[in-house]
Write a protein that holds these residues in place. Structure first.
Motif, short mmCIF file in Angstrom:
data_model
loop_
_atom_site.label_atom_id
_atom_site.label_comp_id
_atom_site.label_asym_id
_atom_site.label_seq_id
_atom_site.Cartn_x
_atom_site.Cartn_y
_atom_site.Cartn_z
N ASP A 181 27.72 24.35 -17.45
CA ASP A 181 28.35 25.57 -16.91
C ASP A 181 29.15 25.17 -15.68
O ASP A 181 28.64 24.50 -14.78
N TRP A 182 30.40 25.58 -15.64
CA TRP A 182 31.28 25.16 -14.57
C TRP A 182 30.79 25.61 -13.20
O TRP A 182 31.07 24.97 -12.17
N ARG A 183 30.02 26.71 -13.16
CA ARG A 183 29.56 27.22 -11.87
C ARG A 183 28.54 26.29 -11.21
O ARG A 183 28.36 26.31 -9.99
N LEU A 186 29.99 23.94 -8.49
CA LEU A 186 30.44 24.42 -7.19
C LEU A 186 29.64 23.84 -6.02
O LEU A 186 30.26 23.39 -5.03
N THR A 286 21.40 27.84 -7.95
CA THR A 286 22.43 28.19 -8.93
C THR A 286 21.95 27.96 -10.36
O THR A 286 22.16 28.80 -11.26
#
Length: 610
Positions: A181-183, A186, A286
């Motif tokens: 997941d790209w998040r 972060l 996250t």
């Protein structure tokens, strides 16, 4: 196997060393030549290891998902081939990669590479002029050579490790985390920005401090070595405390740079640990948030936390490696100032060897002022015929030592020419010139080796009988037989100490005379050759020196005029000029400077204040 890898890189290449470039990258590349294939192979293996390790973390996430989702009974059958492939990688592939990387790094490079640099650097420094060493501490030069060799190796190896390993590792981390997941990328991206800012702030400052530290270390070492080298003078003048204070000044300056470096390191590690903890918290939070929202699998959470924990140790390693890299860069830059100095006395390309058939010496309109423009020699002329014995007389500063230094080509003339048998000495090989000249100096310095090695320095291929004959002619046999050292070596095998300190001045002088007698060069220079000898030994050796002079062109410098009065010709120098010449009797009859010096001798020596 180990020896095979150890023989891949020759630590002692036969190529003639050239002046290293003065730019940092060019300097490192200069010494990397020959080792490049092994450095590239090391880099490729390191990249493969980094890819394999990151892949293991990705596979760990898959295993967690399989364990959470699949049936225990059929798990092995369902995932047999992926598990087998990963098992082969873990048990065979990765160990082999690490094994070969270690062999190339430790057996081929870490030992041979810096030794190769020392070998090339040392041979280049050995060709530097006398003036180079007169301007430097010997200990400082040696320290810089040792430090710079290790620092170049450290720069190359660390750069490869940081750029190659870290870039591959970080890119792999981004790929694996982002694929879930790209998040989740972060927190890692934010950490990288902060990490880069820390590097940008601290590393250059560490580099500057390291450069100062390298210079301070070489100064400190040079002062200590200088005290040890001149220990007799230190003790003679009762200056042990003064020398200790002199060394302490160097130690204090070095310690100031250490304290400055450690303050930066403490701040660096404090900030680094804080952003690492922040990364762990934010990444875990996250990942758990996304897992609760059923947006990532449990395996992805495990991979993220595992990679971040791995990053904990790796980031400190990278930061330390970066600090070490810039410390090494500072050391290399400091070393460039000593190792990349152009050689002042250089043979011309394809210069021939000097051949001496007669020994005719001609100083023709020689001009030389040690680079100061004036004040030493101007249009100096002197012709010494083949086989002639010439005594050089003059007060201190008259130019006697300059004449000898120019003839030996320790310095190049600034104008005019010096010719031996018609050959301009500036156009022949230096080694061949000095091979044709034997010299005994007043201040005799011996190598810290055996008596035999010191005498054989005159002619390394001489036979044992030749050595013994030279010893007897120089009247050395009586004291050599009684010599011994701390290792139990005796006689000719006994070591004489640094600069021959274990011998008396007269003993050193006799060893030096034996060395020149063994060399038996066609041109002989005597600079107060018997000044350190007592009268009885001097009289005994004088006869052998006269025998040695037969058939040779001789230049003798003496403050004790009685030792050269019988020469074929006496040349009186003053202010870099020949003002009188002739036999002893002729010069006394002229009633000039020589006659004045002769009348004012005190105990047979020149009164220097005249």
């Amino acid at each position: 196997m180990f020896s095979w890898f150890e023989r891949r890189l020759n630590p002692f290449p036969a190529e003639e060393p050239t002046q290293p470039p003065q730019g940092f990258f060019a300097f490192c590349w200069h010494f990397t030549r020959g080792a490049t294939p092994y450095i590239v192979a090391t880099a490729l293996l390191m990249a493969a290891i980094a890819i394999a390790e990151v892949w293991l973390f990705g596979f760990l996430g898959q295993i967690v998902d399989w364990l959470a989702q699949q049936d225990r009974e059929t798990f092995i059958d369902d995932q047999f081939w992926p598990l087998l492939g990963m098992s082969v990688l873990v048990l065979v592939g990765l160990p082999l990669l690490v094994w070969f990387h270690s062999l190339l790094t430790h057996q081929t490079l870490l030992g041979n590479f810096p030794m190769r640099i020392r070998w090339l650097g040392h041979r280049y420094l050995m060709k530097q002029s006398m003036s180079y060493y007169q301007d430097e501490f010997a200990g400082r030069v040696a320290t810089k050579l040792m430090q710079t060799a290790l620092a170049v190796r450290q720069c190359i190896m660390t750069f490869i490790e940081i750029v190659n390993y870290v870039v591959v590792y970080f890119l792999g981390m981004f790929f694996i985390i982002g694929s879930a997941d790209w998040r989740m990328m972060l927190p890692l991206a934010s950490w990288l920005v902060l990490y880069a800012l820390l590097l940008r702030y601290f590393v250059p400052r560490l580099g500057k401090v390291s450069a100062l530290q390298a210079d301070a270390r070489s100064i400190m070492t040079g002062r200590i070595v200088d005290s040890y080298t001149n220990i007799q003078t230190v003790k003679l003048f009762s200056h042990s405390q003064r020398e200790a204070a002199f060394a302490k000044q160097g130690m204090d300056k070095f310690l100031d740079t250490v304290h400055a470096q450690m303050r930066l390191v403490t701040k660096l590690y404090g900030f680094l640990y804080f952003i690492n903890c922040a990364l762990l918290f934010s990444s875990a939070a996250t990942a758990i948030w996304l897992w609760r929202g059923d947006m990532v699998s449990l395996g992805a959470v495990a991979v993220v936390i595992g990679l971040v924990l791995r990053l904990f140790g790796m980031s400190q390693m990278v930061m330390w490696q970066m600090s070490t890299l810039f410390e090494s860069i500072g050391t290399v830059q400091d070393g460039i100032g000593s190792l990349s100095v152009p050689q002042r006395i250089v043979d011309k390309p394809n210069a021939p060897q000097l051949t001496v058939s007669n020994g005719d010496i001609q100083f023709d309109q020689v001009r030389f002022h040690y680079g100061k423009g004036s004040g030493v020699m101007e249009n100096f002329n002197l012709h010494i015929k083949p086989g002639e014995k010439v005594g050089i007389v003059g007060r201190s500063g008259a130019g006697k030592s300059t004449l000898v230094n120019l003839l030996l080509r320790f310095y190049d003339v600034e104008g005019g020419a010096i010719r031996i048998d018609g050959q301009n000495i500036s156009e022949v090989q230096q080694d061949s010139l000095r091979a044709q000249i034997g010299m005994v100096t007043q201040d005799t310095s011996l190598l810290h080796r055996s008596v035999r090695d010191n005498i054989l320095y005159g002619r390394p291929d001489a036979s044992a009988d030749d050595v013994q004959h030279a010893i007897e002619r120089a009247h050395c046999a009586s004291f050599i037989a009684d010599l011994s050292d701390s290792k139990g070596r005796t006689g000719l095998d006994a070591h004489v100490g640094e600069r021959g300190v274990k011998l008396s001045g007269g003993q050193r002088q006799r060893i030096a005379i034996a060395r020149v007698m063994l060399k038996d060069a066609p041109i002989l220079i005597l600079d107060e050759a018997t000044s350190a000898l007592d009268s009885e030994v001097e009289n005994a050796i004088q006869d052998n020196l006269y025998q040695l002079m037969q058939g040779k062109t001789v230049i003798a410098i003496a403050h004790r005029l009685s030792t050269i009065a019988a020469m074929d010709r006496l040349v009186v120098m003053d202010n870099g000029e020949v003002i009188e010449q002739g036999s002893h009797e002729q010069l006394l009859a002229q009633d000039g400077l020589y006659a004045k010096l002769w009348r004012h001798q005190s105990g047979g020596f020149l009164a220097e204040h005249l």
